[in-house]
Enzyme design. Structure first.
Site, PDB file in Angstrom:
ATOM      1  CG  HIS A  63      -2.242 -10.963  -1.844  1.00  0.00           C
ATOM      2  ND1 HIS A  63      -1.428 -11.126  -2.318  1.00  0.00           N
ATOM      3  CD2 HIS A  63      -2.734  -9.496  -2.589  1.00  0.00           C
ATOM      4  CE1 HIS A  63      -1.067 -10.208  -2.953  1.00  0.00           C
ATOM      5  NE2 HIS A  63      -1.786  -8.649  -3.361  1.00  0.00           N
ATOM      6  CE1 TYR A  70       5.435 -14.228   1.880  1.00  0.00           C
ATOM      7  CE2 TYR A  70       7.442 -14.182   3.188  1.00  0.00           C
ATOM      8  CZ  TYR A  70       6.082 -13.520   2.407  1.00  0.00           C
ATOM      9  OH  TYR A  70       5.620 -12.296   3.238  1.00  0.00           O
ATOM     10  N   PRO A 111      11.662  -8.996   9.811  1.00  0.00           N
ATOM     11  CG  PRO A 111      12.130  -7.976   7.591  1.00  0.00           C
ATOM     12  CD  PRO A 111      12.847  -8.467   9.064  1.00  0.00           C
ATOM     13  CE  LYS A 115       1.942 -12.937  12.206  1.00  0.00           C
ATOM     14  NZ  LYS A 115       0.939 -12.349  11.021  1.00  0.00           N
ATOM     15  CE1 TYR A 167       3.429 -13.943   5.122  1.00  0.00           C
ATOM     16  CE2 TYR A 167       1.101 -13.726   4.439  1.00  0.00           C
ATOM     17  CZ  TYR A 167       2.471 -13.184   4.522  1.00  0.00           C
ATOM     18  OH  TYR A 167       2.806 -12.489   3.549  1.00  0.00           O
TER      19      TYR A 167
END
Ligand code: DHB
Length: 392
Positions: A76, A205, A294, A298, A386
Site C-alpha cells: 500500500h 481513516y 491500535p 504499530k 506510519y
C-alpha cells in the site's frame, strides 16, 4: 527432581517477536527453546492487525520463500484521511520513499511457525510458563508446566519474555507483573470481518461527528473494518444491519460494499511501557514490554524492532562475550518505543471523538487535521511514522 531442559536462550512466547528472535538467533548459530501456552491452531487463528512497515517486511525477507508477505500480501502506497466530508490522500513514496504491506499478523505467524519447525526449532505449544527465576545469575530459569501439566524447567544463559501484555516474565524484570507507565482511553474499536469485495483501494481513516471508523482489508473477498465504540460494548449488542449503519454513517462519501459479517470483536485501548526492559539476563520484547492503542498499527512492528536490537545484542553477548550492546538495549529500544507511543496516541487523539468532547475540542481537532493534510511537512510526518522510522 524436576526435569530440566538446557539451552542457550529460553524464549517465553511464540508470537511474532519470540518466533522471529529464534530465527535470527539460529541464523548466527545460537540455539533456543520457544514455549507458548497456546496451541498452534490458536496462535495461527487469532485475528490481529494487518499493516507491516517496510523495515518489518525486509526483516521477514530473511526467511526466504517462507515469508509470503510479498506474494500474498499487498503493498500500500498510501492511506486516506477523511474528515469534514472530504478525503485526503497521504502518498507514502513521494513523501518518504517507503510503503507498507497489508498482510495480517496471523499469516506472519503461520509463515514463522512453518519456517521454524522446518529448521528444527525446539518450539513447544501448550506449555505454560509459571515464572522466571534467577535473572541476576548467569543461569536464569523458566519454571514451566508441559502440555500434560507436568512441571519442568528450562535453564538457559539468557531468558527473553515475549509473552504478550499479560507477561509472566515481566515480574522477573520489573519486580511486579504490572510495573510500568500506563494510560487508558475512554473508547475502544468494534471490529468486524466480512465477506465482501474491498470498498476502497486503500485504507480509509475517518474522523466523523459520530466517531472514528477505519475501512481496512484482508483480501479480495474478505474485509476488516472498525468503528469507535464504548469499551463496555457487548459484541452481540448490534444486529448486522446496525453494524453496517454504524460504519456507513462514519464514512460519508463512500458506499460500503456490504456482505455477511462472520467475526466481531471489541479491542480495548491501552498505552503501556514497562519501567524496565532488562534485568541481569532476562529481557522483555514486544507487548510484554509495551502496548500501544491500535490506531496506526504499530504493535507488531514495534515488537519486531525490539527483536532486531535484542538479537544483535545476544549475538555479541553469547558469541563474543561482549555485554555492552545488551546493556544499551533498553535505551535504544525505548527511543523507538516512546516515538511509537507518541505516534499511536497522536493518531488516536487526532481521529477519535472523546465522549466528553466540547465544540471547542471538535473544531480544534479539525484544525489539527487540516494542519496535517495541508502541509507537506505534516503529511511527511505522518507518512514517516506510519511506514516506520529507519532502524537504528
Ligand atoms: C488494521 C489495524 C490497524 O490498527 C490499522 O491502523 C490499520 C489496519 C487492520 O487490522 O487491518
Amino acid at each position: 527432581m524436576t526435569p530440566t531442559v538446557r539451552t542457550r536462550v529460553a524464549i517465553v512466547g511464540a508470537g511474532p517477536a519470540g518466533l522471529l528472535l529464534s530465527h535470527l538467533l539460529d541464523a548466527v548459530g545460537i540455539p533456543s527453546v520457544v514455549i507458548d501456552q497456546r496451541s498452534r491452531d490458536e496462535i495461527e487463528s487469532t485475528i490481529r492487525a494487518g499493516i507491516l512497515e517496510q523495515g518489518t517486511v525486509e526483516l521477514l525477507d530473511t526467511l526466504g520463500d517462507a515469508s509470503r508477505v510479498r506474494t500474498v500480501g499487498n503493498r500500500h502506497d498510501g492511506i486516506e484521511l477523511r474528515f469534514a466530508g472530504e478525503g485526503h490522500r497521504i502518498d507514502f513514496p513521494s513523501l518518504v520513499g517507503r510503503a507498507v504491506w497489508l498482510y495480517p499478523q496471523h499469516e506472519v505467524l503461520k509463515d514463522l511457525i512453518a519456517a521454524r519447525l522446518a529448521a528444527g526449532q525446539d518450539l513447544r505449544f501448550g506449555v505454560t510458563a509459571e515464572s522466571v527465576q534467577d535473572a541476576e545469575t548467569d543461569r536464569p530459569r523458566v519454571i514451566a508446566r508441559d502440555a500434560d501439566g507436568q512441571p519442568f524447567e528450562i535453564e538457559a544463559e539468557f531468558v527473553v519474555g515475549s509473552d504478550g501484555s499479560r507477561s509472566v516474565a515481566r515480574a522477573a524484570v520489573t519486580g511486579s507483573s504490572t510495573g510500568g507507565y500506563f494510560r487508558e482511553y475512554p473508547f475502544a474499536w468494534f471490529g468486524i470481518l466480512c465477506e465482501a469485495p474491498p470498498s476502497s483501494d486503500e485504507l480509509i481513516y475517518s474522523n466523523s461527528p459520530d466517531g472514528f471508523a477505519l475501512i481496512s482489508q484482508r483480501s479480495a473477498s474478505v474485509q476488516r473494518m472498525y468503528f469507535q465504540c464504548d469499551p463496555e460494548t457487548d459484541t452481540a449488542a448490534y444486529s448486522e444491519a446496525q453494524l453496517w449503519d454504524e460504519l456507513q454513517k462514519r464514512v460519508p462519501g463512500t458506499t460500503l460494499k456490504e456482505g455477511p459479517i462472520f467475526q466481531r470483536d471489541v479491542l480495548r485501548f491501552r498505552s503501556f511501557v514497562a519501567h524496565e526492559l532488562l534485568r541481569g539476563r532476562v529481557a522483555l520484547v514486544g507487548d510484554a514490554a509495551h502496548t500501544v492503542p491500535p490506531t496506526g498499527a504499530k504493535g507488531m512492528n514495534l515488537a519486531i524492532a525490539d527483536v532486531r536490537l535484542l538479537a544483535d545484542a545476544l549475538g555479541a553477548l553469547l558469541l563474543d562475550g561482549d555485554a555492552r550492546p545488551l546493556e544499551t538495549y533498553p535505551e535504544r529500544a525505548l527511543h523507538r518505543i516512546w516515538k511509537a507511543q507518541h505516534f499511536s496516541w497522536w493518531m488516536t487523539s487526532l481521529l477519535h471523538v472523546a465522549p466528553d468532547a466540547t465544540d471547542f475540542d471538535r473544531r480544534r481537532q479539525l484544525g489539527e487535521l487540516r494542519s496535517v493534510v495541508e502541509s507537506d511537512h505534516g503529511r511527511a510526518y505522518l507518512a514517516e511514522a506510519y511506514t516506520g522510522w529507519p532502524q537504528s
